[in-house]
Scaffold this active site. Structure first.
Site, PDB file in Angstrom:
ATOM      1  N   ASP A 296       0.897  -1.247   0.118  1.00 54.87           N
ATOM      2  CA  ASP A 296      -0.066  -0.027  -0.073  1.00 54.87           C
ATOM      3  C   ASP A 296       0.690   1.328   0.014  1.00 54.87           C
ATOM      4  O   ASP A 296       0.572   2.162  -0.604  1.00 54.87           O
ATOM      5  CB  ASP A 296      -0.898  -0.048   1.298  1.00 54.87           C
ATOM      6  CG  ASP A 296      -1.941   1.179   1.171  1.00 54.87           C
ATOM      7  OD1 ASP A 296      -2.697   1.376   0.387  1.00 54.87           O
ATOM      8  OD2 ASP A 296      -1.477   1.969   2.235  1.00 54.87           O
ATOM      9  N   ASP A 343     -26.438  14.578 -17.645  1.00 59.85           N
ATOM     10  CA  ASP A 343     -27.340  13.300 -18.224  1.00 59.85           C
ATOM     11  C   ASP A 343     -28.378  13.984 -19.414  1.00 59.85           C
ATOM     12  O   ASP A 343     -28.589  15.226 -19.332  1.00 59.85           O
ATOM     13  CB  ASP A 343     -27.928  12.332 -17.064  1.00 59.85           C
ATOM     14  CG  ASP A 343     -28.081  10.987 -17.632  1.00 59.85           C
ATOM     15  OD1 ASP A 343     -27.507   9.875 -17.012  1.00 59.85           O
ATOM     16  OD2 ASP A 343     -28.750  10.652 -18.191  1.00 59.85           O
ATOM     17  N   VAL A 400     -21.488   6.149 -18.481  1.00 58.11           N
ATOM     18  CA  VAL A 400     -22.835   5.854 -19.222  1.00 58.11           C
ATOM     19  C   VAL A 400     -22.840   4.395 -19.620  1.00 58.11           C
ATOM     20  O   VAL A 400     -22.121   3.719 -19.243  1.00 58.11           O
ATOM     21  CB  VAL A 400     -22.991   6.525 -20.763  1.00 58.11           C
ATOM     22  CG1 VAL A 400     -22.922   8.187 -20.301  1.00 58.11           C
ATOM     23  CG2 VAL A 400     -21.902   6.366 -21.841  1.00 58.11           C
ATOM     24  N   GLU A 402     -22.842   0.675 -20.692  1.00 58.36           N
ATOM     25  CA  GLU A 402     -21.400  -0.240 -21.221  1.00 58.36           C
ATOM     26  C   GLU A 402     -21.543  -0.730 -22.459  1.00 58.36           C
ATOM     27  O   GLU A 402     -21.837  -1.774 -22.696  1.00 58.36           O
ATOM     28  CB  GLU A 402     -21.206  -1.408 -20.297  1.00 58.36           C
ATOM     29  CG  GLU A 402     -19.853  -2.217 -20.419  1.00 58.36           C
ATOM     30  CD  GLU A 402     -18.609  -1.275 -20.104  1.00 58.36           C
ATOM     31  OE1 GLU A 402     -17.374  -2.032 -19.970  1.00 58.36           O
ATOM     32  OE2 GLU A 402     -18.834  -0.088 -19.585  1.00 58.36           O
ATOM     33  N   HIS A 450     -11.450   3.331 -14.105  1.00 56.71           N
ATOM     34  CA  HIS A 450     -12.372   2.348 -13.673  1.00 56.71           C
ATOM     35  C   HIS A 450     -12.425   2.497 -12.272  1.00 56.71           C
ATOM     36  O   HIS A 450     -11.807   1.801 -11.309  1.00 56.71           O
ATOM     37  CB  HIS A 450     -11.778   0.987 -14.206  1.00 56.71           C
ATOM     38  CG  HIS A 450     -12.893  -0.276 -13.860  1.00 56.71           C
ATOM     39  ND1 HIS A 450     -12.175  -1.551 -13.623  1.00 56.71           N
ATOM     40  CD2 HIS A 450     -14.397  -0.266 -13.450  1.00 56.71           C
ATOM     41  CE1 HIS A 450     -13.608  -2.188 -13.345  1.00 56.71           C
ATOM     42  NE2 HIS A 450     -14.584  -1.448 -13.341  1.00 56.71           N
ATOM     43  N   ASN A 453     -17.895  -0.630  -7.634  1.00 56.85           N
ATOM     44  CA  ASN A 453     -19.122  -0.118  -6.850  1.00 56.85           C
ATOM     45  C   ASN A 453     -19.259  -0.806  -5.794  1.00 56.85           C
ATOM     46  O   ASN A 453     -18.754  -2.210  -5.527  1.00 56.85           O
ATOM     47  CB  ASN A 453     -20.354  -0.869  -7.888  1.00 56.85           C
ATOM     48  CG  ASN A 453     -21.496   0.107  -7.733  1.00 56.85           C
ATOM     49  OD1 ASN A 453     -21.481   0.872  -7.052  1.00 56.85           O
ATOM     50  ND2 ASN A 453     -22.589  -0.368  -8.244  1.00 56.85           N
ATOM     51  N   ASN A 500     -10.726  -7.251 -14.066  1.00 59.38           N
ATOM     52  CA  ASN A 500     -11.889  -8.065 -14.698  1.00 59.38           C
ATOM     53  C   ASN A 500     -11.289  -9.087 -15.903  1.00 59.38           C
ATOM     54  O   ASN A 500     -11.903 -10.192 -15.753  1.00 59.38           O
ATOM     55  CB  ASN A 500     -12.841  -6.978 -15.528  1.00 59.38           C
ATOM     56  CG  ASN A 500     -14.103  -6.492 -14.712  1.00 59.38           C
ATOM     57  OD1 ASN A 500     -14.320  -7.076 -13.792  1.00 59.38           O
ATOM     58  ND2 ASN A 500     -14.248  -5.021 -14.983  1.00 59.38           N
ATOM     59  N   TYR A 660      -7.766  -4.720  -3.088  1.00 60.54           N
ATOM     60  CA  TYR A 660      -8.970  -3.563  -2.817  1.00 60.54           C
ATOM     61  C   TYR A 660     -10.036  -3.470  -4.034  1.00 60.54           C
ATOM     62  O   TYR A 660     -11.046  -2.887  -3.727  1.00 60.54           O
ATOM     63  CB  TYR A 660      -7.974  -2.079  -3.231  1.00 60.54           C
ATOM     64  CG  TYR A 660      -7.147  -1.492  -1.936  1.00 60.54           C
ATOM     65  CD1 TYR A 660      -7.136  -2.287  -0.993  1.00 60.54           C
ATOM     66  CD2 TYR A 660      -5.852  -0.781  -2.012  1.00 60.54           C
ATOM     67  CE1 TYR A 660      -6.406  -1.762   0.317  1.00 60.54           C
ATOM     68  CE2 TYR A 660      -5.165  -0.429  -1.236  1.00 60.54           C
ATOM     69  CZ  TYR A 660      -5.577  -0.796   0.163  1.00 60.54           C
ATOM     70  OH  TYR A 660      -4.714  -0.568   1.284  1.00 60.54           O
TER      71      TYR A 660
END
EC number: 4.2.1.17
Length: 729
Positions: A296, A343, A400, A402, A450, A453, A500, A660
């Site tokens: 870290d 938006d 917005v 994906e 990125h 959530n 990912n 993380y």
């Protein structure tokens, strides 16, 4: 000058009062092995002063002592148990000598007094502090426990309950709470700290304050009746079992040690602390958790270096409101960077503002902010349907839907409405940044950003460098992420980036297990309870969203067809086709119902078994070891490939991104630390048992080479010097 060492000095202050000043080279004081030895030498001098009336400890830095030198820990932990025990005895003899001085002692504490710094000041009679104090014993978060007498002195000063709360949780507390529980004796303004400290010492010297009575409880057994002891320690052990669990032994050992030492005086109690500390220091968990701390520091240091010549953005914008956009807007505004949230839909803007307001209201409910602060933060988020004010924006992040076509159109339109030096970023989770950059006139001003959530909770932000992203662009976005209180890690571009890209092989391993007849409930249980993930793969897929995973799976398969293209219909397909999208619509692998607090609670749902039966072989049992191997090998192989291909720059950054971003169990330290603990040769042997399952189980060549020589990924650490040398370091 009575004594001068490299990190501290001893001098007369006035009229029989000496001051011992911590003043290490560099910006902070640490209680490293050299400083402990130096403190012992200073006490050699002090004990010979016949006209000594009192001692003041203080610091010449912005913080008193930030703690032990954790960079020394890994080498200290390699010292044989007997030698480490001897060194701890030596260190504690130094603190005992400080505590046993025949005069009153006081620590004047500014800023931090953590870990060893806290243990040092516990050995003095009085503690006077400034309002910015943070004091505590965070050792259990590093897989160890206090080793310089903290587990002995703190309970005897505060009582068992308050001390257990700090030690078992690895907590630090502020000045107000420390004063309330008796950990410190007074709080004064920084400019009055020295005068106040001298005044207290004078009162102790002239007998107005009974310093001997203040010291005495620290030398004696803990004053607790049998009933009180039973209650305190039973409750503490129950809480620790619930919160820390079996994978983190340090908190429970700390509680049991304090319990066992309660009936003894200082010397025997310190021996028990020593006997508990030394085996903990030799655990894999301690090495992993210390490794995370050091990683870290490395990652944050890299971000600081990268942004040293860059101005932090003063005005930001988010494209796309909703939950994610609202979360990003809240985080930016909360940390002091005003943000425009744009938006094309009024309802989405309302949703985004509602999300930000909800998060702020939670802070209000917890007493962390008042109504004025809430209003101030929310007023710096500007919802809009147009580009008004975008000429003042330094950085824009797009969040917005994906879909590459939509993202390209939104980014291109935004580029026409901002200054030529404004940086654009995309919050895409899978689409290659260089592909999105093809729609822009200034691709050098564009990169990936990125978020994970929920944004306010997840510490990681992946910063993705596209083929044409400039160094300045990357630095500006890293600066903004750091300002938001996040840990930015820069990765190179590829489908899925780093997190990912390595997550989907893990999901693929899960799909294959289910295809071969495994019960997803058992897989979840094993990966949570045995391996230590916060959620098993089925639960995680439900939280991510089965529809989101289904889409991302296709993107990853197109990006890495050799490994990630599947030739069968899997569980994710079956659930997607049945419109079971996970938590978002209450049905996935599990069924979800709201609890009394409105949070989704998972329950079993027999209906899912018939759906999965269509894509699975008949049910069969797999051992825990086989489940862990089949789940983890595809992920670890992909992590290694990312390092070999330069997608991620170092094992440290890879491990921090996993901890993380995905919640990789901290007690394993990350994929590379787990691999090193297991041993590359042993890992290769394990992986070869499953290579018949396909390309995801094929070990990369670089890892095979490591395995031939059983080499680690982290640089080997040499044991600290023998304990005799440590004493006089």
């Amino acid at each position: 000058m009575l004594y001068k060492g490299d990190t501290l000095y001893l001098d007369w202050l006035e009229d029989g009062i000496a001051e011992l000043v911590f003043d290490a080279p560099g910006s902070v004081n640490k209680l490293d092995t050299a400083t402990v030895a130096s403190l012992g030498q200073a006490l050699d001098v002090l004990e010979k002063q016949t006209d000594l009336k009192g001692l003041l400890l203080r610091s010449n830095k912005a913080a008193f002592i930030v703690g032990a030198d954790i960079t020394e820990f890994l080498s200290l932990f390699l010292v044989p148990e007997e030698q480490l025990s001897q060194w701890l005895h030596f260190a504690n003899s130094v603190f005992n000598r400080l505590e046993d001085l025949p005069v009153p002692t006081l620590s004047a504490i500014n800023g931090y007094a953590l870990g060893g710094g806290c243990e040092c000041v516990l050995a003095t009679d009085y503690r006077l502090v400034t309002p910015d104090l943070r004091i505590g014993l965070p050792e259990t978060k590093l897989g160890i426990m206090p080793g310089f007498g903290g587990s002995v002195r703190m309970p005897r000063m505060l009582g068992a309950d308050s001390a257990l709360e700090i030690i078992a949780a690895g907590k630090d507390i502020g000045a107000e709470q420390a004063l309330k529980i008796g950990l410190v004796d007074g709080v004064v303004k920084p400019e009055k700290l020295l005068d106040g400290a001298i005044a207290v010492l004078r009162q102790a010297i002239d007998g107005s304050l009974d310093w001997k009575a203040k010291r005495q409880p620290k030398l004696e057994p803990l004053k607790l009746s049998k009933i009180e002891a039973a209650m305190s320690f039973t409750i503490a052990k129950g809480m620790v079992a619930q919160t820390a669990g079996k994978h983190y032994p340090a908190p429970m050992i700390a509680v049991k040690t304090i319990e066992a030492a309660a009936r003894f005086g200082r010397e025997e109690a310190l021996n028990l602390e020593n006997k508990s500390f030394v085996p903990l220091a030799h655990t894999n968990e301690a090495r992993a958790l210390v490794g995370i701390f050091l990683n870290d520091q490395f990652v944050k240091g890299k971000a600081k270096k990268l942004t040293k010549d860059v101005e932090t953005p003063k005005q930001a914008a988010v494209l796309g409101a909703g939950i994610m956009g609202g979360g990003i807007a809240y985080q930016s505004a909360w940390k002091g960077v005003p943000v425009i949230m744009k938006d094309i839909n009024d309802k989405s803007l309302t949703l985004g503002m509602t999300e930000a307001a909800k998060l702020l209201n939670k802070q209000l409910e917890r007493g962390r902010i008042d109504g004025l602060k809430l209003a101030g933060v929310i007023s710096t988020i500007h919802p809009t349907l147009n580009y008004a004010g975008f000429d003042r924006v330094d950085v824009v992040v797009e969040a917005v839907v994906e879909n590459p076509k939509v993202k390209k159109a939104v980014l291109a339109e935004t580029e026409d409405n901002v200054r030529p030096d404004t940086v654009l970023a995309s919050n895409t989770s899978t689409i290659p940044i260089s592909e999105l950059a093809s729609a822009l006139k200034r691709p050098e001003n564009f990169c990936g950003m990125h978020f994970f959530n929920p944004v306010h909770r997840m510490p990681l932000v992946e910063i993705i460098r596209g083929e044409k992203s400039s160094d300045e662009t990357i630095a500006k976005v890293v600066a903004w992420a750091s300002k938001m209180g996040k840990t930015p890690i820069v990765v190179n571009d590829c489908p899925g980036f780093f997190v990912n890209r390595v997550l989907f092989p893990y999901f693929a391993g899960f799909s294959q297990l289910l295809r071969d007849g495994a019960d997803f409930r058992k897989v979840d249980k094993v990966m949570e309870k045995q391996f230590g993930w916060p959620m098993g793969p089925a639960y995680l897929l439900d939280v991510v969203g089965i529809d989101t995973a289904h889409h991302a799976q296709a993107v990853m398969a197109a990006g890495f067809p050799q490994r990630m293209q599947k030739d069968y219909r899997d569980a994710i397909d079956a659930l997607f086709d049945a419109s079971r999208y996970g938590q978002k619509n209450g049905l996935g692998f599990w069924r979800y119902k709201e609890d009394s607090k409105g949070k989704p609670k998972k329950e079993e749902d027999a209906a899912v078994d018939s759906l999965l039966a269509e894509v699975s072989q008949p049910k069969r049992d797999f051992s825990d070891e086989e489940i862990i191997a089949r789940m983890m090998i595809p992920m670890v192989n992909e992590v290694v490939r990312c390092l070999e291909e330069g997608i991620i720059a170092s094992p440290a950054e890879a491990d921090m991104a996993l901890v993380y971003g995905l919640g990789f169990p901290p007690f394993h330290g990350g994929a590379f630390r787990w691999l090193d603990t297991l041993g590359s040769a042993k890992y290769l042997d394990m992986a070869q048992q499953y290579q018949h399952l396909g390309p995801l189980y094929e070990v990369p060549e670089g890892l095979r080479n490591k395995a031939r020589h059983n080499e680690p990924y982290y640089p080997p650490v040499e044991p600290a010097r023998p304990v005799g040398d440590l004493k006089t370091a």
